[in-house]
Design a protein around this motif. Structure first.
Motif, PDB file in Angstrom:
ATOM      1  N   LEU A  74       0.323   9.473  -5.587  1.00 29.17           N
ATOM      2  CA  LEU A  74       0.753  10.857  -5.306  1.00 29.17           C
ATOM      3  C   LEU A  74       1.604  11.413  -6.440  1.00 29.17           C
ATOM      4  N   THR A  75       2.530  10.589  -6.913  1.00 27.40           N
ATOM      5  CA  THR A  75       3.477  11.054  -7.935  1.00 27.40           C
ATOM      6  C   THR A  75       2.777  11.261  -9.269  1.00 27.40           C
TER       7      THR A  75
ATOM      8  N   ALA B  75      -3.164  11.293  -0.465  1.00 30.16           N
ATOM      9  CA  ALA B  75      -3.931  10.241  -1.144  1.00 30.16           C
ATOM     10  C   ALA B  75      -4.757   9.444  -0.134  1.00 30.16           C
ATOM     11  N   LEU B  76      -5.868   8.902  -0.627  1.00 32.30           N
ATOM     12  CA  LEU B  76      -6.761   8.080   0.195  1.00 32.30           C
ATOM     13  C   LEU B  76      -7.278   6.930  -0.671  1.00 32.30           C
TER      14      LEU B  76
ATOM     15  N   ILE C  88      -1.011   2.789 -13.164  1.00 27.30           N
ATOM     16  CA  ILE C  88      -0.284   3.761 -12.331  1.00 27.30           C
ATOM     17  C   ILE C  88       0.820   3.047 -11.552  1.00 27.30           C
ATOM     18  N   LEU C  89       0.488   1.865 -11.002  1.00 26.58           N
ATOM     19  CA  LEU C  89       1.486   1.111 -10.236  1.00 26.58           C
ATOM     20  C   LEU C  89       2.620   0.640 -11.156  1.00 26.58           C
ATOM     21  N   GLY C  90       2.272   0.179 -12.357  1.00 22.44           N
ATOM     22  CA  GLY C  90       3.294  -0.260 -13.311  1.00 22.44           C
ATOM     23  C   GLY C  90       4.217   0.881 -13.710  1.00 22.44           C
ATOM     24  N   TRP C  91       3.632   2.045 -13.971  1.00 23.31           N
ATOM     25  CA  TRP C  91       4.413   3.238 -14.345  1.00 23.31           C
ATOM     26  C   TRP C  91       5.393   3.604 -13.238  1.00 23.31           C
ATOM     27  N   TYR C  92       4.898   3.587 -12.001  1.00 23.10           N
ATOM     28  CA  TYR C  92       5.745   3.996 -10.878  1.00 23.10           C
ATOM     29  C   TYR C  92       6.826   2.952 -10.603  1.00 23.10           C
TER      30      TYR C  92
ATOM     31  N   SER D 237       0.842  -1.208   0.000  1.00 20.09           N
ATOM     32  CA  SER D 237       0.000   0.000   0.000  1.00 20.09           C
ATOM     33  C   SER D 237       0.873   1.251   0.000  1.00 20.09           C
ATOM     34  N   SER D 238       2.032   1.159   0.643  1.00 16.18           N
ATOM     35  CA  SER D 238       2.948   2.302   0.684  1.00 16.18           C
ATOM     36  C   SER D 238       3.473   2.628  -0.721  1.00 16.18           C
ATOM     37  N   LEU D 239       3.853   1.575  -1.477  1.00 22.50           N
ATOM     38  CA  LEU D 239       4.339   1.776  -2.853  1.00 22.50           C
ATOM     39  C   LEU D 239       3.212   2.351  -3.726  1.00 22.50           C
ATOM     40  N   PHE D 240       2.012   1.782  -3.593  1.00 24.83           N
ATOM     41  CA  PHE D 240       0.889   2.245  -4.405  1.00 24.83           C
ATOM     42  C   PHE D 240       0.513   3.685  -4.044  1.00 24.83           C
ATOM     43  N   GLY D 241       0.549   4.007  -2.753  1.00 23.41           N
ATOM     44  CA  GLY D 241       0.243   5.379  -2.310  1.00 23.41           C
ATOM     45  C   GLY D 241       1.204   6.382  -2.927  1.00 23.41           C
TER      46      GLY D 241
END
Length: 459
Positions: free
Chosen positions: A309-310, A317-318, A447-451, A301-305
């Protein structure tokens, strides 16, 4: 008397949502019914009322929806309309090519290009003629998610006015008018009352079941629930000489009573396997395992958060812990891994909030009920909501709320990155009215893949 009556059979499906576990039985059943109608010298038509596509299934995701069209082609559909899953969970580019190999008509009167022209793959209406010359006009419309279609570069219109206009124009040319409505039961009842020109409304969207149809004045409503649990059937009898409808009835056939063979099981599994194979594309290398929890923060959840945000350049974020349907192992993370982790057709959303409203949302998010709340619909494909996760949104030791490094104060504006399902008013009423930007066509997994690529591969 009997010789002057023509019998027309209309079979219909809706809201399959890529639940292919029932598809082989449906396919066999429809083939048998078509052969029976032909043997009896009766007419047969087959329609789908939208949301056949659902990107939560790997076959749909892996084939960008084209696999679904292939299944509809093989089953011999005559016409379909689109649901919101076709319309707003796919990019404009993907929707513009998904029907290019369709052997059926897409009937849709309330979606256009921004210049007002119909998309090249759609028709305002379609008139089918039986061998005895009875003419059946088919019209269709989809639920108008204005903000989403707008963001994707489409113009979606209010469906009732559009359908009434098309129905009235068709009425003089047709003996029967059938509407494919991906609008929901309330809207269908309203449409039937407002537009007596329509004889039959085949419904969808709200996953309602009308086992024997429902009459509103002289209009018959029919609907077959969801996920291929039922196939709907409407029988219409028309006087060949006068062109008048003399009788109509609706029924549904439960798929659980239809035979399923071992070959059928293999076909269902092969669709899944084909999709998974297509998605074996590496996205980023993950240096350490990322676990998740349903009741609080986790490495995942920390990585996804941070990703939210980025990507959205937000203050805070929520989101809910229940969106993660698994964890990420150490090693290469593929498109398939991201898809099974976050299969939801949910888009991120950037919301502009006054400090007072942000404080209200924050306090509502602390309610312990979220952790065990079952969720169905709204794009969510998990089971429980899970507790709310806050990224860069926290209270200090004095109990003051901070968004990033800014104190949250009345009169100041803040940006909150969140999920579109929280903006429909069911969970956080304030977010429904707030100024917002839907990020489309990106899904949460994108979004997660991009980050992941940016954060792990570029370090």
């Amino acid at each position: 008397m009997e010789e002057t009556v023509e019998t027309i059979h209309i079979y219909h499906t809706n809201d399959i949502h890529s639940h292919f576990e029932n598809w082989p039985q449906i396919h066999h059943f429809l083939q048998q019914r078509k052969q029976q109608a032909e043997a009896d010298g009766e007419c047969y038509f087959l329609f789908d009322i939208g949301d056949h596509i659902d990107r939560s299934h790997p076959f749909t995701e892996g084939t960008e929806g084209k696999g679904n069209i292939e299944l509809l082609n093989k089953a011999g559909y005559d016409a379909v309309t689109i649901g919101n899953n076709e319309g707003i969970t796919m990019s404009k580019e993907a929707l513009n090519i998904v029907y290019e190999d369709a052997k059926f008509d897409v009937v849709l009167c309330n979606l256009t290009e921004l210049d007002g022209k119909l998309p090249y793959w759609a028709k305002m209406s379609k008139v089918f003629e039986t061998t005895d010359g009875v003419r059946i006009g088919v019209i269709g419309a989809t639920a108008p998610y204005y903000a989403f279609y707008d963001q994707l570069g489409w113009s979606v219109g209010e469906p009732h006015a559009a359908l009434q206009k098309v129905a009235r124009n068709l009425r003089t040319q047709c003996d029967v008018i059938v509407c494919l409505s991906h609008l929901g039961i309330k809207e269908d009842r309203l449409l039937a009352a407002q537009c007596p020109e329509i004889d039959v409304i085949l419904g969808a969207h709200t996953h309602h079941l009308l086992p024997n149809g429902e009459w509103i004045d002289d209009t018959l409503l029919a609907a077959a629930e969801k996920f291929g649990h039922y196939v709907g059937h409407v029988q219409i009898e028309v006087d060949r000489i006068t062109g008048q409808v003399v009788h109509m009835k609706a029924e549904v056939f439960p798929t659980q009573l239809m035979e399923m063979t071992e070959e059928d099981m293999e076909e269902v599994n092969s669709l899944f396997a084909k999709g998974e194979e297509t998605l074996q594309v590496p996205v980023f290398y993950n240096p350490s395992p990322l676990s998740q929890r349903l009741t609080g923060d986790s490495p995942l959840s920390s990585l996804f958060g941070r990703a939210l945000l980025t990507y959205l350049d937000a203050d805070c974020a929520l989101f809910n812990a229940g969106i993660f349907l698994g964890s990420l192992d150490k090693g290469w993370v593929t498109k398939g891994d991201l898809h099974s982790l976050l299969p939801h057709p949910i888009n991120p959303c950037l919301i502009h909030l006054d400090g007072t409203d942000l404080l209200t949302v924050y306090e509502q998010s602390l309610d312990p009920k979220w952790a065990k709340l079952p969720i169905k619909g709204l794009g969510f494909r998990g089971t429980l909501m899970g507790s709310m996760i806050h990224e860069h949104l926290y209270r200090n030791n004095d109990g003051q709320l901070f968004a990033g490094n800014r104190l949250v104060e009345p009169g100041e504006m803040y940006t909150l990155a969140t999920l579109d399902m929280f903006t429909f008013g069911f969970f956080y009423p304030i977010l429904k009215e707030a100024k917002k930007e839907y990020i489309m066509p990106e899904m949460l997994r994108d979004i997660l893949g991009w980050y992941g690529r940016k954060y792990f591969n570029e370090r």
